[in-house]
Each structure stands twice: as structure tokens, then as C-alpha cells.
Write a protein that holds these residues in place. Structure first.
Motif, PDB file in Angstrom:
ATOM      1  N   HIS A 181       3.113   2.371   0.615  1.00  0.00           N
ATOM      2  CA  HIS A 181       2.046   1.806  -0.213  1.00  0.00           C
ATOM      3  C   HIS A 181       1.533   0.513   0.402  1.00  0.00           C
ATOM      4  CE1 HIS A 181       2.485   4.597  -3.580  1.00  0.00           C
ATOM      5  NE2 HIS A 181       3.790   4.514  -3.365  1.00  0.00           N
ATOM      6  N   THR A 182       0.259   0.220   0.100  1.00  0.00           N
ATOM      7  CA  THR A 182      -0.372  -1.016   0.531  1.00  0.00           C
ATOM      8  C   THR A 182      -0.698  -1.861  -0.691  1.00  0.00           C
ATOM      9  OG1 THR A 182      -1.387   0.120   2.416  1.00  0.00           O
ATOM     10  CG2 THR A 182      -2.293  -2.022   1.810  1.00  0.00           C
ATOM     11  N   TYR A 183      -0.202  -3.093  -0.691  1.00  0.00           N
ATOM     12  CA  TYR A 183      -0.496  -4.034  -1.765  1.00  0.00           C
ATOM     13  C   TYR A 183      -1.387  -5.145  -1.224  1.00  0.00           C
ATOM     14  CZ  TYR A 183       3.168  -2.046  -4.747  1.00  0.00           C
ATOM     15  OH  TYR A 183       3.928  -1.208  -5.528  1.00  0.00           O
ATOM     16  N   LEU A 184      -2.421  -5.489  -1.979  1.00  0.00           N
ATOM     17  CA  LEU A 184      -3.287  -6.604  -1.633  1.00  0.00           C
ATOM     18  C   LEU A 184      -3.409  -7.509  -2.847  1.00  0.00           C
ATOM     19  CD1 LEU A 184      -5.399  -8.030   0.234  1.00  0.00           C
ATOM     20  CD2 LEU A 184      -7.124  -6.523  -0.800  1.00  0.00           C
ATOM     21  N   ALA A 185      -3.134  -8.800  -2.640  1.00  0.00           N
ATOM     22  CA  ALA A 185      -3.320  -9.796  -3.689  1.00  0.00           C
ATOM     23  C   ALA A 185      -4.405 -10.757  -3.234  1.00  0.00           C
ATOM     24  CB  ALA A 185      -2.021 -10.551  -3.951  1.00  0.00           C
ATOM     25  N   THR A 186      -5.466 -10.908  -4.021  1.00  0.00           N
ATOM     26  CA  THR A 186      -6.496 -11.887  -3.727  1.00  0.00           C
ATOM     27  C   THR A 186      -6.411 -12.998  -4.770  1.00  0.00           C
ATOM     28  OG1 THR A 186      -8.224 -10.807  -5.053  1.00  0.00           O
ATOM     29  CG2 THR A 186      -7.972 -10.081  -2.769  1.00  0.00           C
ATOM     30  N   TRP A 215       6.570 -10.741  -4.368  1.00  0.00           N
ATOM     31  CA  TRP A 215       7.875 -10.088  -4.483  1.00  0.00           C
ATOM     32  C   TRP A 215       7.690  -8.657  -4.951  1.00  0.00           C
ATOM     33  CZ3 TRP A 215      12.416 -13.089  -3.780  1.00  0.00           C
ATOM     34  CH2 TRP A 215      12.193 -14.464  -3.668  1.00  0.00           C
ATOM     35  N   PHE A 216       8.642  -7.803  -4.583  1.00  0.00           N
ATOM     36  CA  PHE A 216       8.669  -6.446  -5.121  1.00  0.00           C
ATOM     37  C   PHE A 216       9.762  -6.370  -6.172  1.00  0.00           C
ATOM     38  CE2 PHE A 216       9.917  -1.948  -5.249  1.00  0.00           C
ATOM     39  CZ  PHE A 216       8.681  -1.396  -5.525  1.00  0.00           C
ATOM     40  N   ARG A 217       9.396  -5.949  -7.387  1.00  0.00           N
ATOM     41  CA  ARG A 217      10.366  -5.799  -8.474  1.00  0.00           C
ATOM     42  C   ARG A 217      10.923  -4.391  -8.425  1.00  0.00           C
ATOM     43  NH1 ARG A 217      10.706  -8.852 -12.941  1.00  0.00           N
ATOM     44  NH2 ARG A 217      12.672  -7.715 -12.969  1.00  0.00           N
ATOM     45  N   GLY A 218      12.099  -4.236  -7.773  1.00  0.00           N
ATOM     46  CA  GLY A 218      12.685  -2.920  -7.603  1.00  0.00           C
ATOM     47  C   GLY A 218      12.997  -2.222  -8.911  1.00  0.00           C
ATOM     48  N   ALA A 219      13.429  -2.991  -9.904  1.00  0.00           N
ATOM     49  CA  ALA A 219      13.781  -2.387 -11.186  1.00  0.00           C
ATOM     50  C   ALA A 219      12.557  -1.849 -11.914  1.00  0.00           C
ATOM     51  CB  ALA A 219      14.500  -3.423 -12.056  1.00  0.00           C
ATOM     52  N   LEU A 220      11.383  -2.433 -11.624  1.00  0.00           N
ATOM     53  CA  LEU A 220      10.146  -2.022 -12.280  1.00  0.00           C
ATOM     54  C   LEU A 220       9.257  -1.173 -11.382  1.00  0.00           C
ATOM     55  CD1 LEU A 220       9.182  -5.431 -13.958  1.00  0.00           C
ATOM     56  CD2 LEU A 220      10.432  -3.519 -14.990  1.00  0.00           C
ATOM     57  N   LEU A 221       9.538  -1.181 -10.074  1.00  0.00           N
ATOM     58  CA  LEU A 221       8.721  -0.497  -9.076  1.00  0.00           C
ATOM     59  C   LEU A 221       7.281  -1.014  -9.093  1.00  0.00           C
ATOM     60  CD1 LEU A 221      10.104   3.140  -9.399  1.00  0.00           C
ATOM     61  CD2 LEU A 221      10.508   1.519  -7.547  1.00  0.00           C
ATOM     62  N   GLN A 222       7.157  -2.337  -9.238  1.00  0.00           N
ATOM     63  CA  GLN A 222       5.870  -3.012  -9.228  1.00  0.00           C
ATOM     64  C   GLN A 222       5.965  -4.256  -8.351  1.00  0.00           C
ATOM     65  OE1 GLN A 222       6.009  -2.737 -13.751  1.00  0.00           O
ATOM     66  NE2 GLN A 222       3.813  -3.062 -13.417  1.00  0.00           N
ATOM     67  N   ASN A 223       4.803  -4.740  -7.921  1.00  0.00           N
ATOM     68  CA  ASN A 223       4.741  -5.976  -7.159  1.00  0.00           C
ATOM     69  C   ASN A 223       4.473  -7.137  -8.108  1.00  0.00           C
ATOM     70  OD1 ASN A 223       5.379  -5.772  -4.453  1.00  0.00           O
ATOM     71  ND2 ASN A 223       3.388  -6.474  -3.753  1.00  0.00           N
ATOM     72  N   SER A 224       4.986  -8.309  -7.744  1.00  0.00           N
ATOM     73  CA  SER A 224       4.813  -9.486  -8.577  1.00  0.00           C
ATOM     74  C   SER A 224       4.419 -10.677  -7.719  1.00  0.00           C
ATOM     75  CB  SER A 224       6.111  -9.813  -9.325  1.00  0.00           C
ATOM     76  OG  SER A 224       6.020 -11.083  -9.963  1.00  0.00           O
ATOM     77  N   HIS A 263       3.815 -12.098 -12.410  1.00  0.00           N
ATOM     78  CA  HIS A 263       2.410 -11.721 -12.568  1.00  0.00           C
ATOM     79  C   HIS A 263       2.270 -10.383 -11.839  1.00  0.00           C
ATOM     80  CE1 HIS A 263       2.590 -16.124 -12.916  1.00  0.00           C
ATOM     81  NE2 HIS A 263       1.659 -15.962 -13.839  1.00  0.00           N
ATOM     82  N   LEU A 264       2.458  -9.292 -12.571  1.00  0.00           N
ATOM     83  CA  LEU A 264       2.662  -7.965 -11.988  1.00  0.00           C
ATOM     84  C   LEU A 264       1.359  -7.204 -11.801  1.00  0.00           C
ATOM     85  CD1 LEU A 264       5.615  -7.002 -14.323  1.00  0.00           C
ATOM     86  CD2 LEU A 264       5.861  -7.379 -11.869  1.00  0.00           C
ATOM     87  N   ASN A 265       1.378  -6.315 -10.784  1.00  0.00           N
ATOM     88  CA  ASN A 265       0.324  -5.310 -10.737  1.00  0.00           C
ATOM     89  C   ASN A 265       0.614  -4.291 -11.844  1.00  0.00           C
ATOM     90  OD1 ASN A 265       2.544  -4.045  -9.073  1.00  0.00           O
ATOM     91  ND2 ASN A 265       1.056  -2.380  -8.991  1.00  0.00           N
ATOM     92  N   THR A 266      -0.339  -3.431 -12.129  1.00  0.00           N
ATOM     93  CA  THR A 266      -0.236  -2.564 -13.305  1.00  0.00           C
ATOM     94  C   THR A 266       0.605  -1.317 -13.073  1.00  0.00           C
ATOM     95  OG1 THR A 266      -2.407  -3.309 -14.065  1.00  0.00           O
ATOM     96  CG2 THR A 266      -1.566  -1.252 -14.997  1.00  0.00           C
ATOM     97  N   THR A 267       0.425  -0.666 -11.929  1.00  0.00           N
ATOM     98  CA  THR A 267       0.967   0.681 -11.722  1.00  0.00           C
ATOM     99  C   THR A 267       2.316   0.653 -11.016  1.00  0.00           C
ATOM    100  OG1 THR A 267      -1.296   1.497 -11.532  1.00  0.00           O
ATOM    101  CG2 THR A 267       0.458   2.954 -10.760  1.00  0.00           C
TER     102      THR A 267
END
Length: 267
Positions: A158-163, A130-139, A146-150
Motif C-alpha cells: 500500500h501507498t500512504y500519502l499525508a499532506t 506511524w502504522f497502527r498494527g492493531a488497527l491496520l491504519q496509518n496515524s 490522527h488516523l486515516n479512515t480505511t
């Protein structure tokens, strides 16, 4: 790490999505383990999965989900909240064992900072990416974030990769760079929707592509995929062939390399 190689197929693979018919070069290192590859740049119809076992991706709400252009690439854009209607429905669903090791990549242009959650690749009851629009982070949401940092800037590509290793160890990559880790626990991975699931959580922005591997992509692969997102794609090569008919008149047609193999003709 070896230097990133430029693709011989596209003039500038960093910004040029494939135009016209395309197929996966299964001999390319980045294509190893690829089990789903939805490109949202066709401009009409339903999204196409280019993997070897294609899963149909149907635009469920054609009123609110439209083909659109943006940030140098085209994709699918949600025009309004689709309520409890899935944006894109995957059939059959993409099912992986709880203990599976896999990687999920998406390329997006988020356009809103007000949304709480925006579905990118989801399963079950509001689980998945999911993309957290209020935080501008991916979860990766499984009961909790469980968020990415930046945090990123709205309106940028942007490109998001979750392994995920052994179903539990999550590593985030943002634009090819490591960007956080987490430990998750779930009962299954049964991906079924893109853009919106059934919980009225619509992603506000452009989705360029979504891809899944049944392997754990390395940091070097993450960087390579960001630099050359279309490196393992190639044009569909078409050749003319003529088969004499019973009466001796030639019959013409156009085939792809896969069809040539079926005809017993070397590609």
C-alpha cells in the motif's frame, strides 16, 4: 483530471522499481518540491537519498534491519524489535517550520497486526507517521492518533500519502484516494528516523520508499504517484569522454549528465 501518462523510462512503472543507477528527472511535474527521496531497493549498504540536498540515511541496527524482497518490490524489513535503537537514522535531520506546508509518502507492506505502533517517519518523542498494527491504519501521532479512515489487509502492498497544509491541516490518501482529514498542532517537524525511533516501537514489515515534498500535493498528484510511483526517476546516462593529456595521449572516463555540464559539454 488529465489522463495518467505512462512513463517512457520503465516498461511498467506501476510495479517496476528502478534497477541499477537512477536519478530524479527534475523536469517531471511530480518532482517539483521534492526534498527527500529515500529508495530502499539498493540491496545493500545504506539507503540513498536521491534529492538535490541528500541527507544520509544510516541503517543503525544492521542485526535486525535487513534488505529483503516482497510484493514485487524490495525494501528494508525489520526482523525483530530493535528496542531503543533507531532502525534508520537521518543525518542531518529533515527540519521544517511549524507552519510549513509539506507532503510525506511511504510505500509499505505491513506484516503484523499485533504491534501497537510502527515507526515510519518520526521526530521528537514518538511523533510523526506511524502504522497502527492493531488497527491496520496509518496515524500521524502528535499526542494522540490522527488516523486515516480505511483499514488494510496485513501482508499487502500500500501507498500512504499525508499532506499537511500550514502545519495543521492533515489530509490522508491511501493508494491514491482521499482517505480522511484531521487537524494537528505541533511545535516543530524535525524528522530523524525510519523503521524505529527510540521508543521501542518497531515497524513490522517492508518499507519500499519514503519521500517528502515541501509542497501540498494535489489529489491528482496522489493518484498519479500511486499509479506510477517511479515516474519521475530515470536511468543514469553514462557517456564516454576523452581529454587529451599534456603529452597528447587521450584520457578516458565515464561521466553522468551532471558531470558533463561541469566539463562544459552539452548533455
Amino acid at each position: 483530471m488529465a489522463a495518467i501518462r505512462r512513463s517512457p523510462i520503465w516498461p511498467d512503472p506501476r510495479v517496476k522499481p528502478p534497477f541499477g543507477a537512477a536519478q530524479i528527472n527534475w523536469g517531471h511535474p511530480l518532482a517539483r518540491g521534492l526534498i527527500a527521496c529515500w529508495l530502499f531497493n539498493e540491496g545493500g549498504g545504506d539507503p540513498i537519498d536521491l534529492s538535490q540536498l541528500p541527507r544520509r540515511a544510516t541503517i543503525t541496527d544492521r542485526t535486525n534491519m535487513k534488505w529483503s524482497a516482497g510484493a514485487g518490490e524490495s525494501g528494508l524489513r525489520q526482523l525483530a524489535n530493535t528496542g531503543t535503537t533507531r532502525g534508520v537514522t537521518l543525518s542531518p535531520t529533515l527540519s521544517l517550520l511549524t507552519s510549513s506546508t509539506f507532503s510525506v509518502e511511504t510505500r509499505i507492506v505491513p506484516t503484523s497486526v499485533g504491534d501497537s505502533y510502527g515507526a515510519l517517519l518520526t521526530y521528537g518523542t514518538s511523533r510523526g507517521m506511524w502504522f497502527r498494527g492493531a488497527l491496520l491504519q496509518n496515524s500521524w501521532f502528535v499526542g494522540t492518533d490522527h488516523l486515516n479512515t480505511t483499514a488494510i489487509t496485513a501482508g499487502t502492498l500500500h501507498t500512504y500519502l499525508a499532506t499537511i497544509a500550514s502545519g495543521t491541516n492533515l489530509s490522508w490518501y491511501l493508494d491514491g484516494k482521499a482517505d480522511g482529514t484531521a487537524t494537528i498542532t505541533d511545535v516543530n517537524y524535525d524528522f530523524e528516523a525510519i523503521g524505529n525511533d527510540t521508543s521501542s516501537e518497531t515497524f513490522d514489515g517492508l518499507v519500499v520508499f519514503t519521500r517528502v515534498w515541501n509542497t501540498l500535493l494535489s489529489p491528482a498528484a496522489a493518484l498519479w504517484l500511486h499509479a506510477e510511483p517511479y515516474a519521475f526517476l530515470q536511468p543514469v546516462i553514462r557517456r564516454r569522454w576523452f581529454v587529451p593529456a599534456a603529452a597528447g595521449a587521450p584520457t578516458g572516463g565515464v561521466v553522468t549528465p551532471r558531470s558533463l555540464g561541469l566539463l562544459g559539454v552539452g548533455a
